[in-house]
Structure formats: C-alpha cells, structure tokens
Scaffold this motif. Structure first.
Motif, PDB file in Angstrom:
ATOM      1  N   PRO A   1     -30.359 -36.290 -23.468  1.00 43.62           N
ATOM      2  CA  PRO A   1     -29.868 -35.937 -22.119  1.00 43.62           C
ATOM      3  C   PRO A   1     -28.956 -34.707 -22.112  1.00 43.62           C
ATOM      4  N   ASN A   2     -29.134 -33.851 -21.105  1.00 42.52           N
ATOM      5  CA  ASN A   2     -28.305 -32.650 -20.892  1.00 42.52           C
ATOM      6  C   ASN A   2     -28.214 -31.741 -22.111  1.00 42.52           C
ATOM      7  N   SER A   3     -29.283 -31.670 -22.893  1.00 41.31           N
ATOM      8  CA  SER A   3     -29.231 -30.815 -24.083  1.00 41.31           C
ATOM      9  C   SER A   3     -30.612 -30.252 -24.369  1.00 41.31           C
ATOM     10  N   THR A   4     -30.672 -29.358 -25.379  1.00 41.42           N
ATOM     11  CA  THR A   4     -31.981 -28.864 -25.837  1.00 41.42           C
ATOM     12  C   THR A   4     -32.172 -29.336 -27.278  1.00 41.42           C
ATOM     13  N   GLU A   5     -31.680 -30.537 -27.569  1.00 44.16           N
ATOM     14  CA  GLU A   5     -31.811 -31.083 -28.918  1.00 44.16           C
ATOM     15  C   GLU A   5     -32.648 -32.363 -28.900  1.00 44.16           C
ATOM     16  N   ARG A   6     -33.268 -32.652 -30.030  1.00 46.69           N
ATOM     17  CA  ARG A   6     -34.037 -33.896 -30.162  1.00 46.69           C
ATOM     18  C   ARG A   6     -33.482 -34.705 -31.327  1.00 46.69           C
TER      19      ARG A   6
END
Length: 324
Positions: free
Chosen positions: A139-144
């Motif tokens: 959520p609210n990020s560009t990370e996995r």
C-alpha cells in the motif's frame, strides 16, 4: 560463501529491507534493546527499525555485504530459536520453516523473476528455499514483498542470490518506500500534504499529488473528520478549500502539562510546528492562573493538525506514556 561474493566484486554497500510482525521485531530488539545492540556490534551493519505501534515494522540493514549477511544470519538464527522455543510447548510434530519477507522496489522484480520465471526458479532450486514474489505492490508504495521460507541456511543463500540480481539491475525511476501503518490509523490532509497519524506523530505520506490515490486519501481524510479535539469547536474538514483559508484558534493548557508540549529545549513544539505548518505561540504564565494560553495561527487544516498533535501529546502524558 561470502568470499565468492567479495571476489565477484560485490563487497559494496547494500541496503536490505525486511518486513516483520511486531512480535518478531520485539524478539530481535530483545530486553532493553540488548539483542539488537549485540547484532549491531558483532556484524558492523547499521540496523534501523521503523516506528512502533504498528502490526508490521520495517527493519533496514545497511553496510558492506559481509556485515549485512552477518546481521541477516543473526536475525534468522533468532527467528529459528523462537520457533524451536514455541515448539517445546506445542503438540505439533513437524517444525514450521523460518519465513522472511524482503521489501524490494517493484522495478527490480522483473529481473528477479526472469523471462518466464526462469531466474526465480534457478534461485529456488540452487538455494533450496521457497520464494514467492507478491503480484501487488505494498500500500502507498512502489515496493513489493518477497516471501522466503526454508531453513536458515537456505534463506541466507537465497537472499545472497537476490542481492546479486538487485545489484546487477538497479531500480528504475523513483521508489516510494513502503511505510507500515497502524491498523486503521487516521489520515489527515493539511496544506496539500497527506499525513497518517501514528500515536502522537503525523507521518507525511508519499507525495500523491497526481493520480487517483489523491482522491482516495482525500476521501479517507474526509471520513475521519471531525477530530476529537479538546477545547476545539471546529470539526476538521479536509480539503484544498480548508487549506486556503487562514485563521487562529486558542487553547488553554494547564501549567503542569505545558512542559510536555514544549519538550526539551523546545524540541516538541518545533516538531508540531513543522508537521502542521501552523504558527504556535505559548503565552507567558499569568499570576494567579493555573493555565497557559496557546494561540495557533494558520490555515484551518494546519490548525486542526496542530491541535490534534497537541492533544495526542496531552493524552499520552496523562496516561504516562509520553516520551521526553
């Protein structure tokens, strides 16, 4: 094993981000922080742990590869130890594997998976661990999140191989890091910036001035208001129109509590000013009065945010939880 990494020209500075549950983090920190202190001293890696009061926390390891893997091994051993301890009081016969979650920029996941999943398959087979790359971003990020499960040794080997791939293909574009939020934390919108309220801190959220997520945060903030503000008579309405208007608001705070608002050498009041964007003036003590007058000036949104932070400070002081 580490020598091959060094020989391969990988003795560089690395940063690994791990996503863990609060309970696991408590075990890694140890009593009075002794466990994490030992890890820092023995590995030489920088180990940072994100804010508390969240169901999830981020542990960041940074330093040369040898230090990182030493710290990582110590964390894995601690988790393995916890599993063994829980097994002694359990009727389960098979021991569950150690599970670890890495947080990786989504732009690097393609290289990790490889064409048709060939790279991830190769890592799974050579390390002997289960590896799962999440399909969605956090959520609210560009990370996995990448979930790795297996024996401590297979997890360490797996992470080493992942690091090699990540160093070979750096992230593209801007990475918005994942920040775990407390369950159901309120979102405030002030001065064009979204904040998630965590305890008595307002944490600025990633810049969402473009795209649909702005409206989503806007809606969230609208649902949250009005805030439970002591002495306050205005409900908090989040939105650009509120940010555009300026005004002032007065609070009355007991003398014996003013210290927790000001903080050591004014640190707390400065923090509240910075977070809210409001001007805050504390009047001098008046003879015969047990209260102090506090005047907050700024946009309606920043006044509300300042009031909320002041009240959060007061309520935590009242319950004896305020940190100096």
């Amino acid at each position: 094993m580490e020598t091959s990494l060094v020989e391969g020209g990988l003795n560089v500075t690395l940063t690994i981000r791990l996503l863990m549950h609060g309970k696991e983090v408590g075990s890694i920190i140890g009593k009075k922080g002794e466990s994490v202190k030992k890890m820092r001293e023995e590995s030489g890696a920088r180990i940072n742990i994100s804010e508390g009061n969240c169901p999830e926390r981020i542990i960041t390891l940074a330093g040369p590869t040898t230090s990182i893997f030493k710290a990582f091994s110590m964390i894995i051993e601690k988790l393995e130890e916890d599993i063994s301890t829980s097994m002694t009081n359990s009727t389960a016969t098979s021991k569950p594997p150690v599970t670890m979650r890495l947080v990786v920029p989504a732009s690097q996941c393609g290289s990790l998976i490889g064409k048709g999943g060939c790279k991830i398959k190769e890592i799974r087979e050579s390390a002997g661990a289960q590896v799962q790359v999440a399909g969605d971003m956090l959520p609210n990020s560009t990370e996995r999140a990448i979930t790795i499960a297996g024996t401590p040794q297979s997890i360490i080997e797996c992470v080493k191989q992942i690091c090699v791939v990540m160093l070979e293909s750096p992230p593209k574009g801007v990475t918005i890091p994942y920040r775990p939020k407390p369950s159901g934390s309120p979102v405030i919108f002030a001065g064009g910036q979204a904040y998630a309220v965590q305890g008595q801190h307002a944490i600025p959220q990633p810049d969402v001035s473009e795209g649909p997520s702005l409206t989503k945060l806007h809606q969230l903030a609208m649902q949250q208001g009005p805030f439970p503000i002591a002495h306050g008579n205005q409900g908090f309405q989040a939105g650009m129109d509120a940010s555009a208007q300026t005004g002032s608001h007065e609070l009355t705070i007991p003398n014996d509590l003013i210290g927790c608002i000001i903080g050591r050498q004014g640190a707390k009041i400065n923090e509240i000013r910075q977070m809210s964007g409001a001007q805050i003036k504390i009047a001098n003590p008046v003879e015969g009065s047990t209260d102090r007058q506090v005047t907050i000036t700024g946009s309606h949104a920043s006044i509300s945010l300042a009031e909320y932070l002041i009240n959060a400070r007061l309520s935590s002081e009242a319950t004896g939880l305020a940190a100096n």
